[in-house]
Scaffold this motif. Structure first.
Motif, PDB file in Angstrom:
ATOM      1  N   GLN A  14       0.825  -1.212   0.000  1.00  0.00           N
ATOM      2  CA  GLN A  14       0.000   0.000   0.000  1.00  0.00           C
ATOM      3  C   GLN A  14       0.861   1.266   0.000  1.00  0.00           C
ATOM      4  OE1 GLN A  14      -3.828   0.123  -0.103  1.00  0.00           O
ATOM      5  NE2 GLN A  14      -2.830  -1.484  -1.273  1.00  0.00           N
ATOM      6  N   GLN A  15       1.800   1.291  -0.932  1.00  0.00           N
ATOM      7  CA  GLN A  15       2.703   2.438  -1.062  1.00  0.00           C
ATOM      8  C   GLN A  15       1.971   3.580  -1.756  1.00  0.00           C
ATOM      9  OE1 GLN A  15       4.967   5.254  -2.746  1.00  0.00           O
ATOM     10  NE2 GLN A  15       4.729   3.600  -4.234  1.00  0.00           N
ATOM     11  N   ASN A  16       2.158   4.789  -1.253  1.00  0.00           N
ATOM     12  CA  ASN A  16       1.478   5.960  -1.812  1.00  0.00           C
ATOM     13  C   ASN A  16       2.202   6.481  -3.048  1.00  0.00           C
ATOM     14  OD1 ASN A  16      -0.549   6.046   0.159  1.00  0.00           O
ATOM     15  ND2 ASN A  16       0.675   7.329   1.524  1.00  0.00           N
ATOM     16  N   CYS A  17       1.869   5.935  -4.195  1.00  0.00           N
ATOM     17  CA  CYS A  17       2.299   6.546  -5.452  1.00  0.00           C
ATOM     18  C   CYS A  17       1.510   7.843  -5.603  1.00  0.00           C
ATOM     19  CB  CYS A  17       2.001   5.595  -6.613  1.00  0.00           C
ATOM     20  SG  CYS A  17       2.236   6.307  -8.256  1.00  0.00           S
ATOM     21  N   SER A  18       2.161   8.894  -6.089  1.00  0.00           N
ATOM     22  CA  SER A  18       1.469  10.178  -6.255  1.00  0.00           C
ATOM     23  C   SER A  18       1.498  10.620  -7.711  1.00  0.00           C
ATOM     24  CB  SER A  18       2.120  11.267  -5.396  1.00  0.00           C
ATOM     25  OG  SER A  18       2.008  10.969  -4.024  1.00  0.00           O
ATOM     26  N   GLY A  34       5.526   2.155  -7.791  1.00  0.00           N
ATOM     27  CA  GLY A  34       6.029   0.874  -7.307  1.00  0.00           C
ATOM     28  C   GLY A  34       5.453  -0.345  -8.001  1.00  0.00           C
ATOM     29  N   GLY A  35       4.260  -0.213  -8.574  1.00  0.00           N
ATOM     30  CA  GLY A  35       3.596  -1.337  -9.227  1.00  0.00           C
ATOM     31  C   GLY A  35       2.156  -0.970  -9.515  1.00  0.00           C
ATOM     32  N   ASP A  36       1.329  -2.002  -9.813  1.00  0.00           N
ATOM     33  CA  ASP A  36      -0.086  -1.779 -10.133  1.00  0.00           C
ATOM     34  C   ASP A  36      -0.239  -0.675 -11.170  1.00  0.00           C
ATOM     35  OD1 ASP A  36      -0.810  -3.721  -8.297  1.00  0.00           O
ATOM     36  OD2 ASP A  36      -1.127  -2.291  -6.676  1.00  0.00           O
ATOM     37  N   LEU A  37       0.467  -0.835 -12.283  1.00  0.00           N
ATOM     38  CA  LEU A  37       0.501   0.236 -13.285  1.00  0.00           C
ATOM     39  C   LEU A  37      -0.866   0.517 -13.896  1.00  0.00           C
ATOM     40  CD1 LEU A  37       3.899  -0.421 -15.091  1.00  0.00           C
ATOM     41  CD2 LEU A  37       3.402   0.924 -13.046  1.00  0.00           C
ATOM     42  N   ASP A  38      -1.758  -0.480 -13.875  1.00  0.00           N
ATOM     43  CA  ASP A  38      -3.115  -0.242 -14.387  1.00  0.00           C
ATOM     44  C   ASP A  38      -3.829   0.817 -13.550  1.00  0.00           C
ATOM     45  OD1 ASP A  38      -2.947  -2.120 -12.303  1.00  0.00           O
ATOM     46  OD2 ASP A  38      -4.890  -3.000 -12.790  1.00  0.00           O
ATOM     47  N   LYS A  39      -3.635   0.781 -12.231  1.00  0.00           N
ATOM     48  CA  LYS A  39      -4.240   1.795 -11.363  1.00  0.00           C
ATOM     49  C   LYS A  39      -3.657   3.175 -11.653  1.00  0.00           C
ATOM     50  CE  LYS A  39      -5.077  -1.157  -7.316  1.00  0.00           C
ATOM     51  NZ  LYS A  39      -4.735  -1.344  -5.885  1.00  0.00           N
ATOM     52  N   GLY A 193       5.233   7.920   2.200  1.00  0.00           N
ATOM     53  CA  GLY A 193       5.245   6.744   1.338  1.00  0.00           C
ATOM     54  C   GLY A 193       4.188   5.716   1.695  1.00  0.00           C
ATOM     55  N   HIS A 194       3.680   5.786   2.912  1.00  0.00           N
ATOM     56  CA  HIS A 194       2.647   4.858   3.374  1.00  0.00           C
ATOM     57  C   HIS A 194       1.774   5.590   4.380  1.00  0.00           C
ATOM     58  CE1 HIS A 194       5.053   1.417   1.793  1.00  0.00           C
ATOM     59  NE2 HIS A 194       6.061   2.193   2.151  1.00  0.00           N
ATOM     60  N   GLY A 195       0.487   5.282   4.388  1.00  0.00           N
ATOM     61  CA  GLY A 195      -0.405   5.828   5.401  1.00  0.00           C
ATOM     62  C   GLY A 195      -0.904   7.223   5.095  1.00  0.00           C
ATOM     63  N   PRO A 196      -1.585   7.834   6.089  1.00  0.00           N
ATOM     64  CA  PRO A 196      -2.248   9.124   5.868  1.00  0.00           C
ATOM     65  C   PRO A 196      -1.281  10.299   5.843  1.00  0.00           C
ATOM     66  CG  PRO A 196      -2.513   8.455   8.146  1.00  0.00           C
ATOM     67  CD  PRO A 196      -1.834   7.305   7.447  1.00  0.00           C
ATOM     68  N   MET A 197      -1.732  11.381   5.255  1.00  0.00           N
ATOM     69  CA  MET A 197      -0.975  12.631   5.258  1.00  0.00           C
ATOM     70  C   MET A 197      -0.923  13.210   6.668  1.00  0.00           C
ATOM     71  SD  MET A 197      -2.211  14.502   1.719  1.00  0.00           S
ATOM     72  CE  MET A 197      -1.159  15.949   2.027  1.00  0.00           C
ATOM     73  N   SER A 198       0.025  14.119   6.865  1.00  0.00           N
ATOM     74  CA  SER A 198       0.140  14.828   8.131  1.00  0.00           C
ATOM     75  C   SER A 198       0.803  16.173   7.849  1.00  0.00           C
ATOM     76  CB  SER A 198       0.971  14.004   9.133  1.00  0.00           C
ATOM     77  OG  SER A 198       1.038  14.644  10.401  1.00  0.00           O
ATOM     78  N   THR A 199       1.166  16.883   8.914  1.00  0.00           N
ATOM     79  CA  THR A 199       1.932  18.120   8.778  1.00  0.00           C
ATOM     80  C   THR A 199       3.181  18.011   9.635  1.00  0.00           C
ATOM     81  OG1 THR A 199       0.891  19.262  10.643  1.00  0.00           O
ATOM     82  CG2 THR A 199      -0.181  19.488   8.478  1.00  0.00           C
ATOM     83  N   PHE A 200       4.196  18.785   9.296  1.00  0.00           N
ATOM     84  CA  PHE A 200       5.413  18.760  10.104  1.00  0.00           C
ATOM     85  C   PHE A 200       5.133  19.254  11.525  1.00  0.00           C
ATOM     86  CE2 PHE A 200       7.859  19.204   5.895  1.00  0.00           C
ATOM     87  CZ  PHE A 200       7.970  17.831   5.774  1.00  0.00           C
ATOM     88  N   GLY A 201       4.209  20.197  11.661  1.00  0.00           N
ATOM     89  CA  GLY A 201       3.864  20.683  12.988  1.00  0.00           C
ATOM     90  C   GLY A 201       3.248  19.602  13.863  1.00  0.00           C
TER      91      GLY A 201
END
Length: 215
Positions: A14-18, A34-39, A193-201
């Motif tokens: 479940q790598q976060n490709c952007s 990383g993969g799943d090029l169809d997605k 690269g994995h999981g939800p977004m966050s902020t540096f703060g």
């Protein structure tokens, strides 16, 4: 006009490709295919983005495994990571074997990225920060106008990248986070690269590995 993005989780990890793109020109880049090029290709089509390049934060297989195939299919140049990750690119077949991934092609990026350089996407420019520790050649992409960073596996919501892989180093990783990323500003949002977004703060306040409370 600014930088737009869409996160596409790929691979069993479940790598976060952007998919990132310039709102004005609709020209964009795929970061860490990383993969799943169809997605990935479906997302490109749905967002009506003209992809100009592939950009890699680092060369672990869940981030880089689909690079050669996608580059060939769409005739795209590859930019990044820093050249110190070349040994990881050369070792992609061994990584695939270790983690049960399809064996990918080894490739050579068209451009290695160095600290202080920029990556362009349409009319937008992202700053390159060399942030070793998880891997020696890991880079972070920072789009100052949007207050957005793509940090790969340097830092996550509530955690940090592993440092037990070859040429990983915990102290170096902490220095990358505290010395290069946190000074960008508490308000900066990041795509890990994995999981939800966050902020540096938020991470400075609560991340048990690098918060200000650790001294």
């Amino acid at each position: 006009m600014s930088l737009k993005y869409r996160i596409i989780p790929v691979t069993p990890f479940q790598q976060n490709c952007s998919l990132i793109w310039c709102e004005e020109t609709r020209k964009g880049a795929v970061v860490d295919p990383g993969g799943d090029l169809d997605k990935i290709r479906s997302a490109i089509s749905e967002e009506h983005v003209e992809v100009e390049k592939i950009v890699l934060t680092h060369a672990h297989i869940d981030h880089a495994g689909g690079t050669a195939e996608l580059a060939r299919a769409l005739s795209l140049p590859v930019e990044g990571p820093h050249k110190d990750d070349n040994f990881w690119i050369q070792g992609l077949p061994q990584q695939a074997q270790m983690f049960g991934f399809p064996v990918p092609e080894v490739f050579t990026p068209d451009r290695w990225l160095n600290d202080g350089e920029q990556v362009t996407v349409g009319n937008q420019s992202l700053d390159v920060l060399h942030c070793p520790g998880h891997t020696p050649g890991h880079v972070v992409l920072f789009h100052k106008p949007s207050g957005l960073a793509l940090v790969g596996d340097v830092i996550f919501h509530g955690s940090i990248g592993r440092t037990d892989f070859p040429k990983g180093d915990h102290a170096t990783l902490i220095q990358s986070i505290r010395g290069k990323l946190f000074p960008l500003g508490d308000e900066i949002a990041f795509i890990p690269g994995h999981g939800p977004m966050s902020t540096f703060g938020q991470e400075r306040a609560t991340n048990p590995f690098v918060s200000d409370h650790r001294g």
